[in-house]
Design an enzyme around this catalytic site. Structure first.
Site, mmCIF file in Angstrom:
data_model
loop_
_atom_site.group_PDB
_atom_site.id
_atom_site.type_symbol
_atom_site.label_atom_id
_atom_site.label_comp_id
_atom_site.label_asym_id
_atom_site.label_seq_id
_atom_site.Cartn_x
_atom_site.Cartn_y
_atom_site.Cartn_z
ATOM 1 N N LYS A 169 0.760 -1.173 0.196
ATOM 2 C CA LYS A 169 -0.068 -0.061 -0.124
ATOM 3 C C LYS A 169 0.657 1.208 0.048
ATOM 4 O O LYS A 169 0.306 2.210 -0.659
ATOM 5 C CB LYS A 169 -1.067 0.088 1.185
ATOM 6 C CG LYS A 169 -1.906 -0.960 1.226
ATOM 7 C CD LYS A 169 -2.978 -0.649 2.329
ATOM 8 C CE LYS A 169 -4.407 -0.997 2.045
ATOM 9 N NZ LYS A 169 -5.061 -0.815 3.133
ATOM 10 N N ASP B 146 -10.110 3.653 1.977
ATOM 11 C CA ASP B 146 -10.324 3.050 3.510
ATOM 12 C C ASP B 146 -11.155 4.099 4.144
ATOM 13 O O ASP B 146 -11.947 3.565 5.074
ATOM 14 C CB ASP B 146 -8.912 2.719 3.997
ATOM 15 C CG ASP B 146 -8.133 1.488 3.353
ATOM 16 O OD1 ASP B 146 -9.242 0.595 2.885
ATOM 17 O OD2 ASP B 146 -6.974 1.215 3.455
ATOM 18 N N ALA C 150 -2.330 3.009 16.344
ATOM 19 C CA ALA C 150 -1.587 4.433 15.525
ATOM 20 C C ALA C 150 -0.819 3.706 14.673
ATOM 21 O O ALA C 150 0.127 4.184 13.974
ATOM 22 C CB ALA C 150 -0.787 5.217 16.297
HETATM 23 P P1 ATR Z 1 -2.135 -1.658 10.667
HETATM 24 O O1 ATR Z 1 -1.526 -1.281 9.494
HETATM 25 O O2 ATR Z 1 -3.179 -2.719 10.366
HETATM 26 O O3 ATR Z 1 -2.781 -0.620 11.479
HETATM 27 P P2 ATR Z 1 0.236 -2.267 12.248
HETATM 28 O O4 ATR Z 1 0.751 -0.764 11.602
HETATM 29 O O5 ATR Z 1 1.087 -3.219 12.622
HETATM 30 O O6 ATR Z 1 -1.102 -2.460 11.597
HETATM 31 O O7 ATR Z 1 -0.336 -1.520 13.547
HETATM 32 C C1 ATR Z 1 -1.290 -2.162 14.492
HETATM 33 C C2 ATR Z 1 -1.769 -1.571 15.672
HETATM 34 O O8 ATR Z 1 -2.001 -2.465 16.715
HETATM 35 C C3 ATR Z 1 -0.804 -0.743 16.510
HETATM 36 O O9 ATR Z 1 -1.161 0.349 16.955
HETATM 37 C C4 ATR Z 1 -0.412 -1.446 17.374
HETATM 38 O O10 ATR Z 1 0.358 -0.925 18.517
HETATM 39 P P3 ATR Z 1 2.052 -0.455 18.495
HETATM 40 O O11 ATR Z 1 2.207 0.720 17.739
HETATM 41 O O12 ATR Z 1 2.256 -0.329 19.957
HETATM 42 O O13 ATR Z 1 2.745 -1.791 17.952
HETATM 43 C C5 ATR Z 1 -1.352 -2.186 17.949
HETATM 44 N N1 ATR Z 1 -1.108 -3.458 18.724
HETATM 45 C C6 ATR Z 1 -1.001 -4.726 18.101
HETATM 46 N N2 ATR Z 1 -0.446 -5.583 18.953
HETATM 47 C C7 ATR Z 1 -0.776 -4.946 20.247
HETATM 48 C C8 ATR Z 1 -0.793 -5.270 21.760
HETATM 49 N N3 ATR Z 1 -0.389 -6.662 21.807
HETATM 50 N N4 ATR Z 1 -0.995 -4.353 22.549
HETATM 51 C C9 ATR Z 1 -1.354 -3.163 22.248
HETATM 52 N N5 ATR Z 1 -1.548 -2.603 20.931
HETATM 53 C C10 ATR Z 1 -1.136 -3.793 19.776
#
Ligand code: ATR
Length: 276
Positions: free
Chosen positions: A69, A106, A133
């Site tokens: 993307k 999106d 985020a």
């Molecule tokens: P996407 O593009 O689908 O948003 P991403 O960029 O990997 O995927 O983001 C995943 C989100 O889920 C992030 O906000 C991530 O938090 P971090 O920035 O701290 O990694 C959150 N996330 C994933 N696993 C998590 C967990 N176990 N606890 C809290 N937040 C989580």
């Protein structure tokens, strides 16, 4: 390409899990369109030549999913403002003049899903709390700001990512510490989960809903399961809830209309087709 046959598809790596072929396939059948929508597994090293080749093969456009993307933005001749705001493209249009247009639907899909699921809800009547985020949060924040949300309270486990989004999107975005976000939910107009938490096989969302009141609309971009624990708990507290599947369905509509020349409808029949 001669005749009326129209071609579109989706590129990703991997691609087998994508629901887009089923979704577009349902619409093609429903509207009796002479066309095909094809899933294509494209490795990152093959992205540039694929984008060059597909219009030569007669494709009208493609959807783009992980991990392409962001990378595909650099391969487009033109990017819509909403794709620019998000820094990612999910819909590519191979235009008649040979140029390549990158769009991101999106945020449109997110808002259209909310308006369809909660017709009386308005974005501009109070603060929205956004959990997460990552890439998905970026699209949601851009769409909510565009729709007139007066304030967005952004909270993420890794606070630096939330702060980075805040500095990009400006003063209407404020950051709340992940451990305290339960307090910020009080009186919110909207609560959105954009993290992967609550998805099948992932941990539960560790956010306290003690301050969540029935005035808050709650939505989750996770759609497997359809009713996430967040939505179940919110509904039990009297909140209106909208599940995340509709975002996937609505984001597909603008591309379908451009490539196949028919404005498609998102309804229960489509939901069933995608879930089956
Ligand atoms: P996407 O593009 O689908 O948003 P991403 O960029 O990997 O995927 O983001 C995943 C989100 O889920 C992030 O906000 C991530 O938090 P971090 O920035 O701290 O990694 C959150 N996330 C994933 N696993 C998590 C967990 N176990 N606890 C809290 N937040 C989580």
């Amino acid at each position: 390409m001669s005749g009326k046959l129209r071609l579109a598809g989706v590129i990703g790596h991997p691609i087998s899990h994508s629901k887009s072929p089923r979704l577009h396939g349902h619409w093609l059948k429903r509207y009796g369109i002479d066309g095909h929508y094809i899933p294509m597994n494209v490795a990152p090293d093959d992205l540039a030549r694929t984008i060059e080749l597909l219009p030569q093969l007669g494709f009208a456009g493609i959807n783009v999913t992980l991990p392409h993307k962001e990378a595909v933005t650099a391969l487009c001749d033109e990017i819509t403002p909403r794709a620019k705001a998000v820094g990612a493209v999910n819909t590519v249009i191979f235009q008649e003049d040979g140029s390549i247009l990158g769009d991101n639907t999106d945020g449109y899909g997110f808002m259209a899903n909310l308006y369809a699921g909660a017709p009386n809800w308005r974005a501009n009547t109070g603060p929205a709390v956004v959990l997460g985020a990552g890439g998905a949060a970026r699209g949601v924040v851009a769409a909510l700001l565009d729709a007139g949300a007066p304030q967005i309270i952004l909270s993420n486990r890794t606070v630096e990512r939330a702060t980075a989004l805040q500095s990009e999107f400006g003063a209407r975005v404020v950051v709340s510490a992940w451990d305290d976000v339960g307090d910020a939910i009080k009186g919110a107009n909207l609560l959105v989960n954009t993290t992967s938490l609550g998805m099948d096989g992932q941990p539960a969302l560790p956010v306290s809903l003690d301050h969540l009141g029935p005035e808050t609309l709650v939505t989750d971009i996770v759609y497997a399961p359809l009713k996430t624990q967040l939505l179940i708990d919110a509904a039990a507290r009297g909140c209106a809830v909208v599940d995340g599947l509709g975002m996937l369905l609505h984001q597909a509509a603008p591309g379908f209309e451009t490539w196949f020349g028919q404005k498609p409808i998102v309804d229960d029949e489509l939901r069933d087709a995608v879930l089956s």
